[in-house]
Design a protein around this motif. Structure first.
Motif, PDB file in Angstrom:
ATOM      1  N   UNK A  92     -41.508 -19.850 -27.484  1.00 38.98           N
ATOM      2  CA  UNK A  92     -42.363 -19.354 -28.567  1.00 38.98           C
ATOM      3  C   UNK A  92     -42.036 -17.914 -28.937  1.00 38.98           C
ATOM      4  N   UNK A  93     -41.834 -17.079 -27.920  1.00 40.39           N
ATOM      5  CA  UNK A  93     -41.617 -15.648 -28.153  1.00 40.39           C
ATOM      6  C   UNK A  93     -40.139 -15.253 -28.069  1.00 40.39           C
ATOM      7  N   UNK A  94     -39.258 -16.258 -27.913  1.00 35.28           N
ATOM      8  CA  UNK A  94     -37.811 -16.018 -27.836  1.00 35.28           C
ATOM      9  C   UNK A  94     -37.468 -14.954 -26.799  1.00 35.28           C
ATOM     10  N   UNK A  95     -38.005 -15.134 -25.595  1.00 32.62           N
ATOM     11  CA  UNK A  95     -37.777 -14.185 -24.494  1.00 32.62           C
ATOM     12  C   UNK A  95     -36.450 -14.474 -23.797  1.00 32.62           C
ATOM     13  N   UNK A  96     -35.868 -13.444 -23.235  1.00 30.51           N
ATOM     14  CA  UNK A  96     -34.680 -13.624 -22.429  1.00 30.51           C
ATOM     15  C   UNK A  96     -33.388 -13.615 -23.202  1.00 30.51           C
ATOM     16  N   UNK A  97     -33.465 -13.455 -24.515  1.00 28.72           N
ATOM     17  CA  UNK A  97     -32.258 -13.415 -25.313  1.00 28.72           C
ATOM     18  C   UNK A  97     -31.673 -12.024 -25.343  1.00 28.72           C
ATOM     19  N   UNK A  98     -30.627 -11.853 -26.119  1.00 31.11           N
ATOM     20  CA  UNK A  98     -29.952 -10.560 -26.204  1.00 31.11           C
ATOM     21  C   UNK A  98     -30.872  -9.485 -26.766  1.00 31.11           C
ATOM     22  N   UNK A 111     -38.361 -22.199  -7.637  1.00 33.90           N
ATOM     23  CA  UNK A 111     -38.933 -21.347  -6.600  1.00 33.90           C
ATOM     24  C   UNK A 111     -40.024 -20.460  -7.203  1.00 33.90           C
ATOM     25  N   UNK A 112     -41.160 -20.390  -6.528  1.00 37.26           N
ATOM     26  CA  UNK A 112     -42.273 -19.560  -6.993  1.00 37.26           C
ATOM     27  C   UNK A 112     -41.854 -18.092  -7.066  1.00 37.26           C
ATOM     28  N   UNK A 113     -41.191 -17.606  -6.020  1.00 37.46           N
ATOM     29  CA  UNK A 113     -40.799 -16.183  -6.009  1.00 37.46           C
ATOM     30  C   UNK A 113     -39.775 -15.881  -7.097  1.00 37.46           C
ATOM     31  N   UNK A 114     -38.868 -16.826  -7.389  1.00 41.47           N
ATOM     32  CA  UNK A 114     -37.892 -16.617  -8.456  1.00 41.47           C
ATOM     33  C   UNK A 114     -38.567 -16.610  -9.821  1.00 41.47           C
ATOM     34  N   UNK A 115     -39.577 -17.471 -10.015  1.00 44.35           N
ATOM     35  CA  UNK A 115     -40.297 -17.505 -11.275  1.00 44.35           C
ATOM     36  C   UNK A 115     -41.045 -16.187 -11.492  1.00 44.35           C
ATOM     37  N   UNK A 116     -41.685 -15.681 -10.436  1.00 40.06           N
ATOM     38  CA  UNK A 116     -42.359 -14.379 -10.531  1.00 40.06           C
ATOM     39  C   UNK A 116     -41.360 -13.271 -10.869  1.00 40.06           C
ATOM     40  N   UNK A 117     -40.233 -13.269 -10.191  1.00 40.96           N
ATOM     41  CA  UNK A 117     -39.201 -12.253 -10.425  1.00 40.96           C
ATOM     42  C   UNK A 117     -38.704 -12.316 -11.877  1.00 40.96           C
ATOM     43  N   UNK A 118     -38.530 -13.532 -12.403  1.00 40.33           N
ATOM     44  CA  UNK A 118     -38.076 -13.705 -13.781  1.00 40.33           C
ATOM     45  C   UNK A 118     -39.099 -13.131 -14.764  1.00 40.33           C
ATOM     46  N   UNK A 132      -7.841 -11.190 -16.294  1.00 39.33           N
ATOM     47  CA  UNK A 132      -8.575 -12.443 -16.442  1.00 39.33           C
ATOM     48  C   UNK A 132      -9.979 -12.352 -15.849  1.00 39.33           C
ATOM     49  N   UNK A 133     -10.213 -11.452 -14.902  1.00 39.00           N
ATOM     50  CA  UNK A 133     -11.533 -11.289 -14.305  1.00 39.00           C
ATOM     51  C   UNK A 133     -12.592 -10.853 -15.298  1.00 39.00           C
ATOM     52  N   UNK A 134     -12.184 -10.189 -16.347  1.00 39.32           N
ATOM     53  CA  UNK A 134     -13.119  -9.721 -17.367  1.00 39.32           C
ATOM     54  C   UNK A 134     -13.805 -10.895 -18.045  1.00 39.32           C
ATOM     55  N   UNK A 135     -13.108 -12.015 -18.145  1.00 41.04           N
ATOM     56  CA  UNK A 135     -13.630 -13.147 -18.889  1.00 41.04           C
ATOM     57  C   UNK A 135     -14.341 -14.166 -18.010  1.00 41.04           C
ATOM     58  N   UNK A 136     -14.641 -13.820 -16.778  1.00 40.48           N
ATOM     59  CA  UNK A 136     -15.352 -14.732 -15.899  1.00 40.48           C
ATOM     60  C   UNK A 136     -16.789 -14.869 -16.369  1.00 40.48           C
ATOM     61  N   UNK A 137     -17.437 -15.947 -15.953  1.00 39.01           N
ATOM     62  CA  UNK A 137     -18.817 -16.195 -16.311  1.00 39.01           C
ATOM     63  C   UNK A 137     -19.684 -15.026 -15.848  1.00 39.01           C
ATOM     64  N   UNK A 138     -20.426 -14.437 -16.763  1.00 39.83           N
ATOM     65  CA  UNK A 138     -21.234 -13.268 -16.437  1.00 39.83           C
ATOM     66  C   UNK A 138     -22.728 -13.565 -16.487  1.00 39.83           C
ATOM     67  N   UNK A 139     -23.125 -14.823 -16.330  1.00 39.35           N
ATOM     68  CA  UNK A 139     -24.551 -15.156 -16.314  1.00 39.35           C
ATOM     69  C   UNK A 139     -25.197 -14.544 -15.074  1.00 39.35           C
ATOM     70  N   UNK A 140     -26.302 -13.858 -15.280  1.00 39.47           N
ATOM     71  CA  UNK A 140     -27.046 -13.300 -14.156  1.00 39.47           C
ATOM     72  C   UNK A 140     -27.932 -14.386 -13.557  1.00 39.47           C
ATOM     73  N   UNK A 141     -28.537 -14.079 -12.428  1.00 41.76           N
ATOM     74  CA  UNK A 141     -29.478 -15.015 -11.816  1.00 41.76           C
ATOM     75  C   UNK A 141     -30.638 -15.317 -12.742  1.00 41.76           C
ATOM     76  N   UNK A 142     -31.099 -14.294 -13.479  1.00 41.31           N
ATOM     77  CA  UNK A 142     -32.193 -14.500 -14.431  1.00 41.31           C
ATOM     78  C   UNK A 142     -31.767 -15.413 -15.568  1.00 41.31           C
ATOM     79  N   UNK A 143     -30.540 -15.227 -16.068  1.00 44.71           N
ATOM     80  CA  UNK A 143     -30.024 -16.094 -17.134  1.00 44.71           C
ATOM     81  C   UNK A 143     -29.951 -17.535 -16.665  1.00 44.71           C
TER      82      UNK A 143
END
Length: 94
Positions: free
Chosen positions: A86-92, A30-37, A3-14
Motif C-alpha cells: 500500500x505504501x510502497x515501502x522498501x523500494x529505492x 522469523x519474528x525477530x527478522x520481521x521486527x528488524x525489517x 566481475x565481483x562488482x556485478x554480484x547479487x547485492x540484495x541485502x537481508x532486508x531486501x
C-alpha cells in the motif's frame, strides 16, 4: 577482474521483503527478522507484555505483532505485506 562488482547485492532486508511479498512463506517468517525489517523501514516500536506495537509517521495502520515460538503469526505477515504494498515501502525511494 571486476566481475565481483556485478554480484547479487540484495541485502537481508531486501530478501525478507521479497519473501514476504511472494506470499509463499507466511508461516515461516522469523519474528525477530520481521521486527528488524519493520525497524529498518522506519517503524518505531512500543512493547506491552508480549505485544510489539509498531507505528510510523505517514502510515495510517498500527501493526500489533506477537510471536508464536520464534515465528511471526501468518496473518500478521499478511498485514505487513499489505502495508508494504500500500505504501510502497522498501523500494529505492524509501
Amino acid at each position: 577482474m571486476q566481475s565481483g562488482i556485478f554480484q547479487n547485492t540484495m541485502t537481508g532486508s531486501d530478501k525478507l521483503i521479497a519473501t514476504i511479498l511472494s506470499g509463499r512463506s507466511d508461516a515461516n517468517i522469523s519474528f525477530s527478522e520481521l521486527l528488524r525489517l519493520l525497524k529498518y523501514l522506519g517503524f518505531e516500536e512500543r512493547v506491552r507484555g508480549s505485544h510489539h506495537i509498531l507505528f510510523k509517521t505517514g502510515i495510517q495502520e498500527i501493526i500489533n505483532l506477537q510471536a508464536v515460538g520464534s515465528k511471526a503469526k501468518p496473518y500478521q505477515v499478511k498485514q505487513v505485506r499489505a502495508i508494504i504494498l500500500k505504501y510502497k515501502l522498501g523500494g529505492e525511494n524509501e
